[in-house]
Design an enzyme around this catalytic site. Structure first.
Site, PDB file in Angstrom:
ATOM      1  N   HIS A 472       0.824  -1.199   0.000  1.00 37.62           N
ATOM      2  CA  HIS A 472       0.000   0.000   0.000  1.00 37.62           C
ATOM      3  C   HIS A 472       0.863   1.255   0.000  1.00 37.62           C
ATOM      4  O   HIS A 472       0.467   2.286  -0.548  1.00 37.62           O
ATOM      5  CB  HIS A 472      -0.938  -0.007   1.209  1.00 37.62           C
ATOM      6  CG  HIS A 472      -2.101  -0.918   1.029  1.00 37.62           C
ATOM      7  ND1 HIS A 472      -2.705  -1.578   2.077  1.00 37.62           N
ATOM      8  CD2 HIS A 472      -2.785  -1.297  -0.076  1.00 37.62           C
ATOM      9  CE1 HIS A 472      -3.698  -2.311   1.610  1.00 37.62           C
ATOM     10  NE2 HIS A 472      -3.759  -2.162   0.315  1.00 37.62           N
ATOM     11  N   GLU A 694      -5.340  12.777 -32.870  1.00 40.57           N
ATOM     12  CA  GLU A 694      -4.942  11.456 -32.396  1.00 40.57           C
ATOM     13  C   GLU A 694      -4.929  10.419 -33.516  1.00 40.57           C
ATOM     14  O   GLU A 694      -4.591   9.262 -33.284  1.00 40.57           O
ATOM     15  CB  GLU A 694      -5.911  10.987 -31.304  1.00 40.57           C
ATOM     16  CG  GLU A 694      -5.983  11.913 -30.115  1.00 40.57           C
ATOM     17  CD  GLU A 694      -7.158  11.575 -29.208  1.00 40.57           C
ATOM     18  OE1 GLU A 694      -6.913  11.006 -28.140  1.00 40.57           O
ATOM     19  OE2 GLU A 694      -8.297  11.889 -29.595  1.00 40.57           O
ATOM     20  N   ASP A 718      -2.607   7.930 -28.221  1.00 46.52           N
ATOM     21  CA  ASP A 718      -3.442   7.369 -29.282  1.00 46.52           C
ATOM     22  C   ASP A 718      -2.842   7.583 -30.662  1.00 46.52           C
ATOM     23  O   ASP A 718      -2.971   6.724 -31.543  1.00 46.52           O
ATOM     24  CB  ASP A 718      -4.855   7.966 -29.228  1.00 46.52           C
ATOM     25  CG  ASP A 718      -5.780   7.164 -28.324  1.00 46.52           C
ATOM     26  OD1 ASP A 718      -5.626   5.930 -28.282  1.00 46.52           O
ATOM     27  OD2 ASP A 718      -6.640   7.759 -27.665  1.00 46.52           O
ATOM     28  N   CYS A 765      -0.465  16.549 -25.056  1.00 48.04           N
ATOM     29  CA  CYS A 765      -0.962  16.154 -23.738  1.00 48.04           C
ATOM     30  C   CYS A 765      -0.794  14.663 -23.461  1.00 48.04           C
ATOM     31  O   CYS A 765      -1.327  14.148 -22.484  1.00 48.04           O
ATOM     32  CB  CYS A 765      -2.428  16.544 -23.569  1.00 48.04           C
ATOM     33  SG  CYS A 765      -3.532  15.805 -24.787  1.00 48.04           S
TER      34      CYS A 765
END
Length: 834
Positions: A472, A694, A718, A765
């Protein structure tokens, strides 16, 4: 509170105390909205026994219109319940079931199913099967009654199991065969309590009977958390999901989506569909004794050492018989108090931090743990704190001995133990030290309740002696964007204030680093911090924004110096919903992000549904190739109102805040699509409209595209996928998805050149923008802004500030001229080092 009638429950016991304890445990399992549970315990005189008249009254109290299940402890409780039915109107008695289920286990099982809205017979069947997990675990389950609704479906992996006759979306509606899907459990924790509850809740809403099956065990009802528990399905276990009924396909799709998504946990098989993103990627196992970096980043700061020592309770202390009852009550209240406190902390958090803390709270509320610790008090006279110590220390040791991911959860068990003991003894519970200055937290290990409370504004990094890549500590450090190193033996012996250099990529932990070493860090306290706005060494401006996936991400973006938001992913508003969110709900969510960036740009990407983000109300679950199907802007072909409503919500939220809001559409392939989107956005009142590039088709018509819009943003993830014809989620094809692929760089160069010709801003991005080595190349290719995860902003800003624009362009040209990613990377590095 549920609005429709549910099955009510009646608890008949000789002992009011026993009944109250059983109800408390059952209610804890469904704390958010428990069913009606009426108690008929003891005699009217307050003595041990049962009373038929009181039982009849309790049945009337529990009745909501869907029937009543009566559970009894033993002996005369059964006879009194039978007599109580004689007191009822015959019509009312028809809706009452007396169930010979185990008293405690049956009540908890029935409460869970009744809370979910199950029918009377389903609740009865669940109560009757409640002993199955215990008998299966102890090797006595051969004759155990299977959970309600479980059918004779062959188990995946068995000799007589057929291949999937029907997968979701392909069944012949006329023949109506069962829908079947075969897959594996992908979350590292397996189908433990929380995933089981999530699955059971999901299938309640479908008109279908759904089962889960694993090799060697009978199928279990997917509507039954207890039935799922019987499967003991760990990570990697093959599981068959089968369903029948009018909505079988929809139910199958929902369960498959949950299993593939991993319930928010870290996933095995990182290359498979649904894998976690790069911030939660898998890490190698370190060599024995070697520290392991589990969360990226390189920082310098003073150490604050956290000790987690709890004094072991006295092993020789014993309680007198008359003191044991009150002690057990005090023990139970302390455990529930710890569970409630953790749930309260979880309610203030989001993402994996919330889910991890809720799972840890479930340990403190575990009925089996309650029963075991109370038995130590009742039978051996141990003090409550000693009983907790014995039981949970033993459990933690078993986890350590099991090794692997179980060993990484031993700290969670010990932390719950220590918090319960603190509640019993009135001492301060364990926790992270509070400091006014930034620091590097050093500890033996961290439990979820420690890690979730970390403030990234003060904690620069985490170093622990224990833990592993799936602990964790690792999972939550990555979500917080904190560099982290685990397995650093002896680090807790450091004196507080020792200056450390911590590298979460390499696993380095350097005491008293030299000036040269400090200069390599991105979070050096002893040197002036990087100050935006970003620019190259010769003053060419490059806007550095943050990628934001939910309102909770804004704080980190502001702290790391991001100049607004270059990509605001809005899917968080839509995922896990069966219907479109209202405009008002969207407005409220968007305003949280806009409010964090007054006067700065926030570029909103409209809903990118489809492919790896299916939505039941908008996308199909039977597309043969979802990555090339109806996704992003293309969903407007199916239901344009969803997009139009979102655009209205964005416009209203922007009007209410002072951020400079822009909007862009994903998955644009043609100029006509771009023009259509611009028209829709302007009609909604949004002045600045762009599109994402994209697809290779959009890149090839970039000049024409840019004349229709105000800006473009390149989604390199993409664009790489479609340029290289390689599924971005395929581990086997990961090399083709390398952002240094010359073909991808040349595609970006085409777009950048079009931006210069038309005067259109070109942003990037995708993940490539976060790489300090690649960012200068992207600027050299024509990018005017870069958007990335918040933690990368400083490193990219520093990298750009060291280089003139001319050298960025030369590096870009060298990389584009290379023949493969390795040579592209090397060529660019040589120029930049020049």
């Amino acid at each position: 509170m549920s609005s429709s009638p549910r099955v009510g429950l009646v608890v008949v016991s000789h002992s009011p105390a026993l009944a109250a304890a059983a109800v408390a445990l059952a209610s804890e399992m469904v704390a958010s909205d428990p069913p009606t549970i009426a108690v008929a315990a003891g005699t009217p005189e307050g003595e041990t026994g049962t009373d038929a008249a009181r039982i009849a009254e309790a049945i009337g109290e529990a009745e909501e219109g869907a029937g009543v299940v009566v559970l009894m402890d033993l002996g005369s409780a059964v006879m009194s319940a039978e007599l109580a039915l004689e007191f009822l109107d015959p019509e009312a008695a028809e809706g009452v079931r007396l169930v010979a289920a185990p008293f405690v286990e049956g009540l908890m099982a029935a409460a869970v199913r009744a809370a979910g809205g199950a029918a009377l017979d389903e609740v009865v069947a669940e109560a009757r099967s409640a002993l199955a997990p215990k008998t299966m675990h102890l090797g006595e389950g051969e004759d155990a009654v299977p959970s309600a609704e479980a059918g004779p479906e062959p188990v995946p992996g068995s000799a007589d199991a057929p291949r999937a006759a029907t997968t979701p979306g392909t069944a012949d509606a006329g023949a109506a065969p069962p829908a079947v899907a075969d897959l594996v459990v992908r979350n590292v924790g397996g189908l433990h309590a929380r995933p089981a509850a999530v699955i059971a809740d999901a299938v309640q809403s479908f008109a279908a009977t759904v089962t889960l099956a694993v090799p060697g065990k009978p199928p279990a009802s997917a509507a039954s958390p207890i039935g799922i528990a019987i499967l003991i399905a760990t990570a990697g276990t093959p599981v068959r999901v089968a369903a029948t009924g009018p909505q079988a396909r929809e139910a199958i799709a929902a369960v498959v989506a949950l299993l593939e998504g991993g319930f928010g946990e870290e996933l095995i098989d990182a290359g498979a569909p649904g894998t976690a993103d790069s911030t939660a990627s898998s890490h190698p196992t370190p060599a024995a004794g070697a520290p392991l970096g589990v969360s990226s980043g390189r920082v310098v700061g003073p150490a604050v050492v956290m000790t987690h020592q709890v004094i072991e309770p006295d092993a020789d202390a014993r309680l007198e018989a008359e003191a044991r009852g009150p002690a057990r009550d005090r023990l139970r209240q302390a455990m529930l108090q710890v569970a409630r406190t953790m749930h309260g902390q979880a309610d203030r958090l989001g993402g994996q931090r919330r889910e991890v803390l809720e799972a840890t709270a479930a340990i403190a509320a575990d009925p089996a743990l309650h029963a075991a610790t109370e038995a130590h008090v009742r039978d051996a006279g141990l003090t409550p704190e000693r009983a907790v110590w014995v039981e949970l220390s033993r459990t933690a040791q078993q986890y350590r001995e099991a090794g692997g991911r179980f060993a990484e959860r031993a700290t969670d068990i010990a932390d719950v133990r220590d918090r319960i003991i603190a509640a019993l003894t009135g001492v301060e519970p364990p926790g992270v030290p509070v400091r006014e200055h930034p620091f590097i937290l050093v500890a033996d290990d961290l439990a979820p309740a420690d890690t979730v409370g970390l403030d990234p504004a003060h904690c620069l990094a985490i170093v622990t002696e224990q833990g592993g890549p799936t602990s964790h500590t690792a999972i939550l450090a990555r979500e917080l964007g904190l560099p982290a190193v685990v397995g650093a033996a002896g680090v807790t012996a450091l004196a507080e204030g020792t200056v450390l250099l911590v590298d979460g990529d390499t696993g380095e932990v350097i005491e008293q680093p030299t000036d040269e070493q400090r200069a390599t860090a991105t979070g050096v306290m002893t040197l002036p911090p990087w100050q935006g706005p970003a620019a190259t060494a010769d003053g060419h401006r490059v806007v550095l924004g943050a990628n934001v996936g939910a309102p909770r991400d804004t704080r980190r973006a502001v702290e790391r110096g991001a100049e607004g938001v270059g990509l605001f992913r809005t899917e968080f508003c839509f995922l896990d919903r069966r219907t479109e969110p209202s405009i008002d709900d969207q407005v409220a969510a968007y305003r949280e992000v806009f409010a964090a960036f007054p006067g700065e740009k926030v570029i909103v990407r409209t809903l990118d549904a489809g492919s790896d983000k299916p939505l039941p109300f908008l996308t199909a679950d039977d597309e043969p190739n979802p990555a090339l199907g109806v996704r992003g802007f293309r969903t407007a072909r199916r239901d344009g109102a969803v997009l139009d409503h979102q655009l209205v919500a964005i416009a209203r939220a922007a009007e209410a805040e002072s951020a400079e809001v822009q909007v862009m559409a994903p998955m644009i392939a043609t100029v006509q699509e771009a023009e259509d989107f611009v028209q829709r956005a302007r009609a909604a009142g949004i002045p600045s409209v762009g599109v994402m590039i994209e697809t290779p088709s959009a890149a090839m018509v970039a000049d024409e595209l840019m004349r229709a819009v105000d800006f473009v943003s390149i989604g390199t993830n993409d664009l790489s996928q479609y340029t290289m014809a390689a599924d971005r989620q395929s581990g086997e094809l990961a090399a083709l998805a390398d952002p240094w692929q010359p073909a991808l760089l040349r595609m970006i160069r085409l777009i950048g050149a079009a931006g210069e010709r038309t005067g259109t801003p070109v942003g990037i991005c995708g993940e490539s923008a976060a790489d300090p080595a690649l960012a200068p190349v992207l600027v050299g290719l024509g990018a005017t802004s870069l958007s990335m995860s918040a933690r990368a902003v400083t490193a990219v800003g520093v990298a750009l500030g060291r280089l003139p624009l001319s050298r960025c362009r030369d590096a870009a040209a060298a990389a584009c001229a290379a023949l493969d990613p390795a040579r592209a990377r090397a060529a660019a590095a040589e120029v930049l080092a020049g």
